[in-house]
Design a protein around this motif. Structure first.
Motif, mmCIF file in Angstrom:
data_model
loop_
_atom_site.group_PDB
_atom_site.id
_atom_site.type_symbol
_atom_site.label_atom_id
_atom_site.label_comp_id
_atom_site.label_asym_id
_atom_site.label_seq_id
_atom_site.Cartn_x
_atom_site.Cartn_y
_atom_site.Cartn_z
ATOM 1 N N ILE A 1 -42.142 -14.149 13.308
ATOM 2 C CA ILE A 1 -42.145 -14.216 14.767
ATOM 3 C C ILE A 1 -42.248 -15.679 15.189
ATOM 4 N N GLU B 1 -41.939 -17.773 18.857
ATOM 5 C CA GLU B 1 -41.846 -17.604 20.307
ATOM 6 C C GLU B 1 -41.670 -16.127 20.625
ATOM 7 N N ASP B 2 -40.573 -15.715 21.304
ATOM 8 C CA ASP B 2 -40.432 -14.301 21.646
ATOM 9 C C ASP B 2 -39.358 -13.607 20.816
ATOM 10 N N HIS B 3 -39.114 -14.116 19.607
ATOM 11 C CA HIS B 3 -38.110 -13.502 18.731
ATOM 12 C C HIS B 3 -38.738 -13.099 17.401
ATOM 13 N N ARG B 4 -38.214 -12.040 16.862
ATOM 14 C CA ARG B 4 -38.635 -11.562 15.543
ATOM 15 C C ARG B 4 -37.427 -11.577 14.609
ATOM 16 N N TYR B 5 -37.598 -12.222 13.445
ATOM 17 C CA TYR B 5 -36.530 -12.312 12.459
ATOM 18 C C TYR B 5 -36.940 -11.506 11.219
ATOM 19 N N PRO C 1 -42.364 -7.282 19.655
ATOM 20 C CA PRO C 1 -41.174 -6.483 19.371
ATOM 21 C C PRO C 1 -41.558 -5.164 18.712
ATOM 22 N N LYS D 1 -35.813 -13.181 27.612
ATOM 23 C CA LYS D 1 -36.110 -13.854 26.352
ATOM 24 C C LYS D 1 -35.280 -15.120 26.225
ATOM 25 N N SER D 2 -35.828 -16.070 25.455
ATOM 26 C CA SER D 2 -35.099 -17.312 25.207
ATOM 27 C C SER D 2 -34.078 -17.075 24.099
ATOM 28 N N GLN D 3 -33.230 -18.078 23.860
ATOM 29 C CA GLN D 3 -32.244 -17.985 22.792
ATOM 30 C C GLN D 3 -32.922 -18.215 21.444
ATOM 31 N N PRO D 4 -32.546 -17.441 20.380
ATOM 32 C CA PRO D 4 -33.131 -17.677 19.053
ATOM 33 C C PRO D 4 -32.779 -19.072 18.548
ATOM 34 N N GLN E 1 -30.516 -16.195 10.914
ATOM 35 C CA GLN E 1 -31.021 -15.247 9.921
ATOM 36 C C GLN E 1 -29.921 -14.893 8.936
#
Length: 699
Positions: A579, A581-585, A666, A685-688, A692
């Motif tokens: 994780i 910021e606001d993204h999960r990979y 998420p 959400k922001s851009q990743p 990945q």
């Protein structure tokens, strides 16, 4: 007579009498009416046919039958007896009476009074059933523990607080009961309860569920580091010797741990999770603790598959022995090897001994495995120089086998190896069995001339008492002390020094295990270590490589390793979430230690980037990227991981599902469950920032 008539009619009580033969000769008319019976049906019948002492009476102290009390002419004081009325319903009377004799002193029966106590007795039975404490140990009983856990979970659910639950099962308790008797077993349970009180104190409530099962409720505790330490302390306390009826008894304990809300929100769910963890702890070799995890649901099925595979492995020659040298520090000469079992499964690859040995120990297979290992080790050692010993690990169950000494005798006879070259490594668990049988086995082995070593010394509870009574030739300092001996604020270096001094005083050899780096090597040598076994000299290697070394004159090994020790990294293949910021990979963890990890699957992550690893089940690890190359990053954890009790690692704390959902994590980060949509974050959400890539397991 008028006074007696008034007494009977008032209902205060009734009069009864018996003759010299123990038959009812008189009973108040009101008493007969209360039963709805005819006088002819009662008068003249033996008292023992009419009345029976009710064993359900919690206040009844007599364990004698009514017939015995009457025949011995014992005075009866408010003796509660049960009888049936005309409708077949149970009725309880309180019987008082004294034996009557004639002028010559001959027994002519009993005279006394009786009153109906049915209502009071039934209330007393109900009170007894609902009594909240175990009569033997004084601990809370199952009813109280269930009510306490229900109330705690209900209150904590709304307050979003945590609650840990421990289930304990005593190992070897049945053996004590069977060999020493139930009174001894009861005494042992009382001592267990006292030790649990001493360990738990006011941190939680302890209950005895029945038999040798105990439960502990620990409110507001979800720190798995603290829980693991507490479970370890409980196991050590309960595993130290007991004095029971003038004899020494030794048992053990296994512990399963679950934590609300992560492992269950309701009592049944949380208890089931703790029970699965306890089952896994017992299957893992007993004397262990385990935390609940989702994969434990299939543990029994996996255990049976592994057991079947292990039988095939033994028959199909899939097992091997690798040998790790024991080296003399003064001249770096090899003086012996420890035999370590290896299993290369045709489909699953290498399976570590810590996984398959406990499974074998729960079946008779451990005896066959153990005999194979001793025989193979002796056969291989015959190809080494005559002054080089071989050490073989012996499990407690194998040692307790009545035929163990005979097996060793046969191996020595068949291989013709010098007995002094065979060293049997034992742990303190061998003392948990029959002390007389244990002493007899020790004596038989010493007569054979084999050497005995006490492994993992210093990690148990009563090592010194064992040294006093058992004929050991060597102590082995456990690797756990070496791992931390160079760290600040640790007493490990002092403990190593003390063990070496103790062994010298007792005339025993001592080997320090697990030395990997020169800072450890220099420290233990300064403390007086004469023999070292560890990666700084060599890992365990197959017999073929050992023979090649010997053929080239390689009895001498120079130490070689890093300057400083760093915690072991374990090779893994574990899919995790990252994780940022606001993204999960999605990514794959390849190596794992207490303080860091190597991860594959993200490209373009700068060094110094702060990340959160999602290991599942609310396990979030804050970390920082220390190395980054292509799709591989190396991260350092902000807070070290801890042992999960089964050889793995886990986070000290977990994040509550409520907190995860409320923070808008998420969905993939959340444990299974239904969460209100209002709790889920649906903002922009922001851009990743990272790319990945897919990572596959190596073929």
């Amino acid at each position: 007579m008028e006074v007696l008539d008034d007494f009977e009619k008032a209902g205060i009580g009734w009069i009864w009498a018996s003759d010299s033969e123990g038959r009812l000769s008189y009973l108040s008319e009101k008493a007969i009416e209360s039963l709805g019976a005819d006088a002819e049906r009662l008068i003249g019948r033996p008292l023992v046919e009419l009345f029976d002492i009710d064993r359900d009476n919690p206040d009844e102290k007599s364990d004698r039958p009514l017939n015995f009390l009457l025949s011995s002419r014992t005075k009866l004081n408010d003796l509660v007896v049960k009888l049936a009325n005309a409708k077949g319903e149970s009725v309880w009377w309180s019987l008082t009476g004294h034996p009557k004799v004639d002028e010559q002193g001959n027994n002519i029966g009993y005279r006394g009074s009786v009153k109906n106590v049915t209502v009071e007795f039934q209330r007393k039975l109900e009170d007894s059933r609902l009594a909240e404490f175990d009569s033997l140990t004084g601990l809370a009983n199952r009813h109280r523990m269930n009510r306490k856990l229900d109330g705690t979970l209900a209150a904590y659910k709304s307050a979003k607080r945590a609650c840990a639950l421990m289930l304990l099962d005593l190992d070897k308790f049945k053996y004590v009961n069977d060999t020493m008797g139930h009174p001894a077993g009861d005494d042992l349970l009382k001592q267990v309860a006292e030790r649990l009180r001493a360990v738990i104190g006011d941190k939680g409530e302890i209950g005895r569920l029945g038999g040798d099962e105990f439960q502990i409720i620990l409110p507001d505790l979800d720190d798995r580091g603290a829980l693991g330490d507490l479970a370890d302390k409980i196991i050590q306390m309960l595993s130290s010797p007991y004095q029971v009826e003038g004899k020494r008894a030794i048992i053990g304990a296994s512990v399963g741990i679950s934590i609300a809300p992560y492992d269950g929100l309701e009592r049944d769910e949380l208890v089931r999770s703790a029970d699965l963890a306890l089952y896994a702890a017992k299957n893992g070799g007993r004397g262990m603790y385990r935390f609940y995890s989702a994969e434990l649901k299939d543990v029994e099925q996996e255990r049976q598959i592994m057991l079947d595979d292990l039988r095939e492995a033994l028959q199909g020659d899939q097992l091997q022995l690798h040998y790790q040298p024991v080296v003399r520090t003064s001249d770096h000469m090899v003086v012996g090897f420890e035999a370590l079992m290896r299993w290369e499964h045709p489909d699953k690859g290498n399976i570590p001994p810590m996984h398959f040995i406990p499974v074998a120990e729960d079946s008779d297979l451990i005896n066959m495995l153990g005999e194979w290992a001793i025989r193979r080790a002796c056969e291989d050692a015959l190809q080494w120089p005559d002054n080089v010993r071989v050490a073989v690990n012996v499990s407690a169950k194998q040692f307790a086998n009545k035929g163990f000494a005979a097996i060793v005798t046969n191996v020595l006879a068949d291989t013709q190896i010098d007995p002094d070259r065979l060293e049997l490594e034992l742990t303190e668990t061998v003392f948990m069995g029959d002390s007389e049988a244990t002493d007899a086995t020790f004596s038989a082995l010493k007569k054979l001339g084999v050497r005995l070593a006490l492994d993992d010394f210093g990690t148990g509870y009563s090592s010194l008492s064992y040294l006093r009574s058992a004929p050991f030739d060597k102590l082995k300092v456990d690797k756990s002390f070496v791992d931390s001996c160079t760290q600040k604020d640790q007493n490990s270096a002092k403990i190593i020094s003390a063990i070496i001094g103790l062994s010298n005083a007792l005339g025993m050899d001592v080997t320090v295990e697990g030395v990997e780096a020169f800072d450890q090597f220099n420290l233990v040598c300064e403390k007086g270590a004469k023999y070292i076994q560890g990666w700084i000299y060599s890992k365990a290697r197959p017999q073929g490589e050992i023979l090649e070394e010997i053929a080239s004159g390689g009895y001498k090994i120079q130490p070689n390793g890093p300057d400083t020790y760093r915690p072991e990294r374990r090779s893994v293949f574990r899919r995790i979430g990252i994780i940022h910021e606001d993204h999960r990979y999605d990514a794959v963890m390849r190596d794992l230690s207490k303080t860091g990890s190597r991860i594959e699957g993200l490209v373009g992550v700068p060094e110094g980037t702060g990340l959160v690893l999602d290991l599942g089940g609310g396990q979030l690890v804050v970390c920082q990227v220390k190395r980054s190359e292509d799709a591989t990053i190396g991260v350092e954890f902000e807070t070290p991981l801890i042992s999960d009790g089964a050889g793995g690692l886990c986070t000290r704390h977990r994040v509550s599902p409520y907190a995860l959902a409320a923070a808008g994590m998420p969905l993939a980060s959340l444990p299974p469950g239904n969460y209100p949509s209002a709790m889920m974050g649906d903002g922009p959400k922001s851009q990743p920032q990272f790319m990945q890539v897919t990572v596959q397991r190596n073929p």
